[in-house]
Structure formats: C-alpha cells, structure tokens
Design a protein around this motif. Structure first.
Motif, PDB file in Angstrom:
ATOM      1  N   LEU A  19       0.817  -1.208   0.000  1.00 20.57           N
ATOM      2  CA  LEU A  19       0.000   0.000   0.000  1.00 20.57           C
ATOM      3  C   LEU A  19       0.853   1.261   0.000  1.00 20.57           C
ATOM      4  O   LEU A  19       0.459   2.285  -0.583  1.00 20.57           O
ATOM      5  CB  LEU A  19      -0.930   0.002   1.216  1.00 20.57           C
ATOM      6  CG  LEU A  19      -2.068  -1.013   1.197  1.00 20.57           C
ATOM      7  CD1 LEU A  19      -2.757  -1.058   2.558  1.00 20.57           C
ATOM      8  CD2 LEU A  19      -3.086  -0.697   0.108  1.00 20.57           C
ATOM      9  N   THR A  20       1.991   1.216   0.659  1.00 23.93           N
ATOM     10  CA  THR A  20       2.791   2.429   0.822  1.00 23.93           C
ATOM     11  C   THR A  20       3.934   2.545  -0.175  1.00 23.93           C
ATOM     12  O   THR A  20       4.499   3.628  -0.324  1.00 23.93           O
ATOM     13  CB  THR A  20       3.370   2.511   2.250  1.00 23.93           C
ATOM     14  OG1 THR A  20       4.098   1.311   2.534  1.00 23.93           O
ATOM     15  CG2 THR A  20       2.252   2.674   3.267  1.00 23.93           C
ATOM     16  N   THR A  21       4.277   1.464  -0.855  1.00 23.49           N
ATOM     17  CA  THR A  21       5.437   1.522  -1.754  1.00 23.49           C
ATOM     18  C   THR A  21       5.083   1.278  -3.219  1.00 23.49           C
ATOM     19  O   THR A  21       5.959   1.382  -4.074  1.00 23.49           O
ATOM     20  CB  THR A  21       6.508   0.504  -1.338  1.00 23.49           C
ATOM     21  OG1 THR A  21       5.969  -0.839  -1.449  1.00 23.49           O
ATOM     22  CG2 THR A  21       6.972   0.748   0.086  1.00 23.49           C
ATOM     23  N   THR A  22       3.824   0.925  -3.503  1.00 23.21           N
ATOM     24  CA  THR A  22       3.419   0.658  -4.885  1.00 23.21           C
ATOM     25  C   THR A  22       2.079   1.336  -5.179  1.00 23.21           C
ATOM     26  O   THR A  22       1.393   1.821  -4.277  1.00 23.21           O
ATOM     27  CB  THR A  22       3.270  -0.852  -5.156  1.00 23.21           C
ATOM     28  OG1 THR A  22       2.049  -1.336  -4.540  1.00 23.21           O
ATOM     29  CG2 THR A  22       4.452  -1.637  -4.603  1.00 23.21           C
ATOM     30  N   GLN A  23       1.712   1.306  -6.460  1.00 23.21           N
ATOM     31  CA  GLN A  23       0.410   1.812  -6.913  1.00 23.21           C
ATOM     32  C   GLN A  23      -0.570   0.660  -7.154  1.00 23.21           C
ATOM     33  O   GLN A  23      -1.611   0.857  -7.776  1.00 23.21           O
ATOM     34  CB  GLN A  23       0.590   2.611  -8.213  1.00 23.21           C
ATOM     35  CG  GLN A  23       1.494   3.829  -8.089  1.00 23.21           C
ATOM     36  CD  GLN A  23       0.841   4.955  -7.314  1.00 23.21           C
ATOM     37  OE1 GLN A  23      -0.387   4.995  -7.170  1.00 23.21           O
ATOM     38  NE2 GLN A  23       1.646   5.872  -6.796  1.00 23.21           N
ATOM     39  N   GLN A  52      -7.355   4.475   3.486  1.00 22.41           N
ATOM     40  CA  GLN A  52      -6.922   5.494   4.425  1.00 22.41           C
ATOM     41  C   GLN A  52      -5.452   5.310   4.776  1.00 22.41           C
ATOM     42  O   GLN A  52      -4.694   6.283   4.868  1.00 22.41           O
ATOM     43  CB  GLN A  52      -7.777   5.427   5.704  1.00 22.41           C
ATOM     44  CG  GLN A  52      -9.216   5.849   5.491  1.00 22.41           C
ATOM     45  CD  GLN A  52     -10.085   5.519   6.705  1.00 22.41           C
ATOM     46  OE1 GLN A  52      -9.834   4.553   7.424  1.00 22.41           O
ATOM     47  NE2 GLN A  52     -11.111   6.329   6.930  1.00 22.41           N
ATOM     48  N   PHE A  53      -5.052   4.061   4.956  1.00 21.87           N
ATOM     49  CA  PHE A  53      -3.658   3.767   5.290  1.00 21.87           C
ATOM     50  C   PHE A  53      -2.738   4.221   4.165  1.00 21.87           C
ATOM     51  O   PHE A  53      -1.674   4.817   4.423  1.00 21.87           O
ATOM     52  CB  PHE A  53      -3.515   2.259   5.530  1.00 21.87           C
ATOM     53  CG  PHE A  53      -2.142   1.838   5.995  1.00 21.87           C
ATOM     54  CD1 PHE A  53      -1.828   1.811   7.332  1.00 21.87           C
ATOM     55  CD2 PHE A  53      -1.185   1.453   5.075  1.00 21.87           C
ATOM     56  CE1 PHE A  53      -0.555   1.423   7.759  1.00 21.87           C
ATOM     57  CE2 PHE A  53       0.083   1.041   5.472  1.00 21.87           C
ATOM     58  CZ  PHE A  53       0.383   1.028   6.826  1.00 21.87           C
ATOM     59  N   ARG A  54      -3.133   3.947   2.927  1.00 16.70           N
ATOM     60  CA  ARG A  54      -2.310   4.352   1.776  1.00 16.70           C
ATOM     61  C   ARG A  54      -2.185   5.868   1.692  1.00 16.70           C
ATOM     62  O   ARG A  54      -1.090   6.398   1.486  1.00 16.70           O
ATOM     63  CB  ARG A  54      -2.910   3.791   0.493  1.00 16.70           C
ATOM     64  CG  ARG A  54      -2.301   4.341  -0.782  1.00 16.70           C
ATOM     65  CD  ARG A  54      -2.781   3.588  -1.999  1.00 16.70           C
ATOM     66  NE  ARG A  54      -1.951   2.403  -2.251  1.00 16.70           N
ATOM     67  CZ  ARG A  54      -2.225   1.479  -3.167  1.00 16.70           C
ATOM     68  NH1 ARG A  54      -3.310   1.598  -3.914  1.00 16.70           N
ATOM     69  NH2 ARG A  54      -1.408   0.459  -3.345  1.00 16.70           N
ATOM     70  N   ARG A  55      -3.294   6.580   1.848  1.00 16.10           N
ATOM     71  CA  ARG A  55      -3.242   8.045   1.758  1.00 16.10           C
ATOM     72  C   ARG A  55      -2.394   8.642   2.871  1.00 16.10           C
ATOM     73  O   ARG A  55      -1.611   9.569   2.638  1.00 16.10           O
ATOM     74  CB  ARG A  55      -4.664   8.618   1.800  1.00 16.10           C
ATOM     75  CG  ARG A  55      -5.469   8.345   0.523  1.00 16.10           C
ATOM     76  CD  ARG A  55      -6.750   9.150   0.525  1.00 16.10           C
ATOM     77  NE  ARG A  55      -7.669   8.718   1.560  1.00 16.10           N
ATOM     78  CZ  ARG A  55      -8.564   7.741   1.418  1.00 16.10           C
ATOM     79  NH1 ARG A  55      -8.643   7.076   0.249  1.00 16.10           N
ATOM     80  NH2 ARG A  55      -9.372   7.413   2.392  1.00 16.10           N
ATOM     81  N   ARG A  56      -2.534   8.123   4.074  1.00 20.64           N
ATOM     82  CA  ARG A  56      -1.765   8.666   5.203  1.00 20.64           C
ATOM     83  C   ARG A  56      -0.278   8.348   5.039  1.00 20.64           C
ATOM     84  O   ARG A  56       0.588   9.148   5.410  1.00 20.64           O
ATOM     85  CB  ARG A  56      -2.269   8.083   6.511  1.00 20.64           C
ATOM     86  CG  ARG A  56      -1.616   8.673   7.753  1.00 20.64           C
ATOM     87  CD  ARG A  56      -2.323   8.195   9.012  1.00 20.64           C
ATOM     88  NE  ARG A  56      -2.238   6.766   9.170  1.00 20.64           N
ATOM     89  CZ  ARG A  56      -1.187   6.120   9.681  1.00 20.64           C
ATOM     90  NH1 ARG A  56      -0.122   6.801  10.069  1.00 20.64           N
ATOM     91  NH2 ARG A  56      -1.179   4.806   9.811  1.00 20.64           N
ATOM     92  N   GLY A  57       0.045   7.181   4.469  1.00 17.81           N
ATOM     93  CA  GLY A  57       1.438   6.793   4.276  1.00 17.81           C
ATOM     94  C   GLY A  57       2.156   7.651   3.257  1.00 17.81           C
ATOM     95  O   GLY A  57       3.384   7.679   3.227  1.00 17.81           O
ATOM     96  N   ARG A  58       1.396   8.390   2.461  1.00 14.07           N
ATOM     97  CA  ARG A  58       2.018   9.237   1.450  1.00 14.07           C
ATOM     98  C   ARG A  58       2.006  10.698   1.857  1.00 14.07           C
ATOM     99  O   ARG A  58       2.431  11.550   1.111  1.00 14.07           O
ATOM    100  CB  ARG A  58       1.289   9.058   0.113  1.00 14.07           C
ATOM    101  CG  ARG A  58       1.494   7.659  -0.463  1.00 14.07           C
ATOM    102  CD  ARG A  58       0.687   7.443  -1.718  1.00 14.07           C
ATOM    103  NE  ARG A  58       0.925   6.088  -2.268  1.00 14.07           N
ATOM    104  CZ  ARG A  58       0.230   5.578  -3.253  1.00 14.07           C
ATOM    105  NH1 ARG A  58      -0.732   6.270  -3.832  1.00 14.07           N
ATOM    106  NH2 ARG A  58       0.498   4.357  -3.690  1.00 14.07           N
TER     107      ARG A  58
END
Length: 254
Positions: free
Chosen positions: A212-216, A248-254
């Motif tokens: 989620l945090t390192t890929t699309q 939400q996790f992905r958006r916050r991680g970026r």
C-alpha cells in the motif's frame, strides 16, 4: 535527592529536567548488567547513545561503554542494521508512540543468530517534549541453544513469508517445524506472543501495508497478493488490525 524516572504514563518514560545521561540512575545500569540476555540502550533525539549496558557493548563488538556512548548506530553497526535501527528510532521519536515486542533475528556474540523481542519507549521531559528513547532487546533463546525449536521456528517464518498469497494451515507449519500442532502453538506463543494463525495473519497484513505504501497496486490486487478472498474481506481484516481502511492507510502513508 534527585528523583528517578516517572513511569506514570503507559509507554512513556518522563525524566525530571532535560535528557542528560546522569538522569538514568547508575543502579539501573548495574541491575541490567545482571541480566546478560537483555540488551539496553538509551539514545538522545540526535540518535547518539547516552547509556548502554554491558550486553549492548558486546553486541557492538566494542570493549567498553566509553567506546559506545556518544556514537550513533551508523558508526557501530553494518549499514543494513543501522538503517533498520534508525527507522525504528525515527518512528518512536516522530510519533511519540512506543514500539513494542518487535521480533528481530540478531546475531549474538560469536555469530550465532538468535530471536530477540525489542521494545522502544519515548523519553519525555517535564514539558512533554520527546528528548530521546530507551530500548530493551530480550534474547528469547531456549535454555539449550541446541534446542531444535530455533531452527524449526526459522523454517516456520520462512514458510509464512513465502506463502502470503496462499496462507499455510497450522498443520503445515507444524510439519515444517518438525513438531505437533500443540507443541508449535506453545513455541510460537512463547516467541511471538501470538498463535500460529495470528502470526500468519500479521505477516499478510504487513505485506499488504508494504504494498500500500510503496506501490500503486490496486486494492483488489493487493488483497489477492496477500491471500484474501476478495477486497471487502481484506478491507474488514485490515481495518480491524490497523484501525483504518487500506485506502486510508495508503493516503496517510504518502
């Protein structure tokens, strides 16, 4: 007489005044030196070691505390290890949240690998500002280092990590560990604090968090890659363990 650390808040160490090493009672280090299977260190906000016990000194390969205090992880450990420690420390210092029971495979003195559980707590001054952190790493070795449990659990971890998309059953894990399901349950709980099924689920969630945090990668594909039946089931499990949806996790991680 100077008061010692205040542990009134869960997961927080509060020291009177600033963060000088003398705020840590010498008796504490003397006590920790009586527990050779526990490594202790304290760092300031700049990542410099301000206090260590003898077990930690031995871990670095140096000869005395004087050789360690004032230096950073990058000056004492190989790059990969130093980067891992710095990432952990940065998260604790940035968020003020403790890191608890992080499982690590660390080479002991002499080169033999061993499982450790590491906990890191932020240290705050009287004004609440994070001034540094304290860390304990406990050696989880069995009474006998030749105990096949260590090798067995290493194989279990390797299988779990290699089978994220097709999660193994507890019986499969017991087979590679060379023990019964009941024995596996006891060993895994002793080392990880989790049941085998929880260990498998945590590994899948960890892999999902990384994707989620390192890929699309689309959420549906993340779900499939991590062994979930479909995206809704993935979202429910992830939100239950992480406290937020994958999106939400992905958006916050970026």
């Amino acid at each position: 007489m100077t008061s010692g650390p205040d542990h009134g808040d869960a997961g927080v160490v509060r020291l009177p005044g600033g963060w000088p090493a003398e705020a840590l009672a010498p008796a504490l280090l003397d006590l920790l030196d009586e527990t050779p299977d526990v490594m202790f260190c304290a760092k300031d906000a700049g990542g410099r070691y301000v206090a260590v016990n003898d077990a930690f000194v031995r871990r670095t390969g140096e000869r005395s505390r004087r050789d360690v205090v004032g230096r950073t992880a990058r000056e004492l450990f190989v790059v990969d290890l130093a980067e891992r420690y710095d990432e952990q420390d940065a998260a604790v210092l940035r968020t003020g949240e403790p890191l608890r029971h992080e499982l690590e495979l660390i080479r002991r003195e002499g080169g033999a690998p061993g499982w450790y559980l590491t906990t890191k707590l932020p240290v705050r001054g009287a004004d609440g500002v994070v001034l540094g952190l304290v860390s304990l790493s406990q050696d989880l070795r069995a009474a006998d280092d030749a105990d096949p449990a260590l090798t067995g659990l290493t194989r279990v971890v390797e299988l779990v990590q290699a089978s994220v998309a097709d999660p193994p059953r507890t019986a499969d894990l017991a087979a590679v560990a060379g023990c019964s399901v009941a024995v596996l349950e006891r060993r895994v709980r002793r080392v990880f604090g989790l049941s085998p099924r929880q260990l498998v689920l945590r590994t899948r969630i960890d892999r999902a968090a990384d994707l989620l945090t390192t890929t699309q990668t689309p959420l549906a594909d993340v779900a499939t890659a991590c062994g979930f039946y479909d995206q809704p089931s993935f979202t429910r499990q992830f939100a239950r363990l992480a406290g937020e949806t994958p999106g939400q996790f992905r958006r916050r991680g970026r």
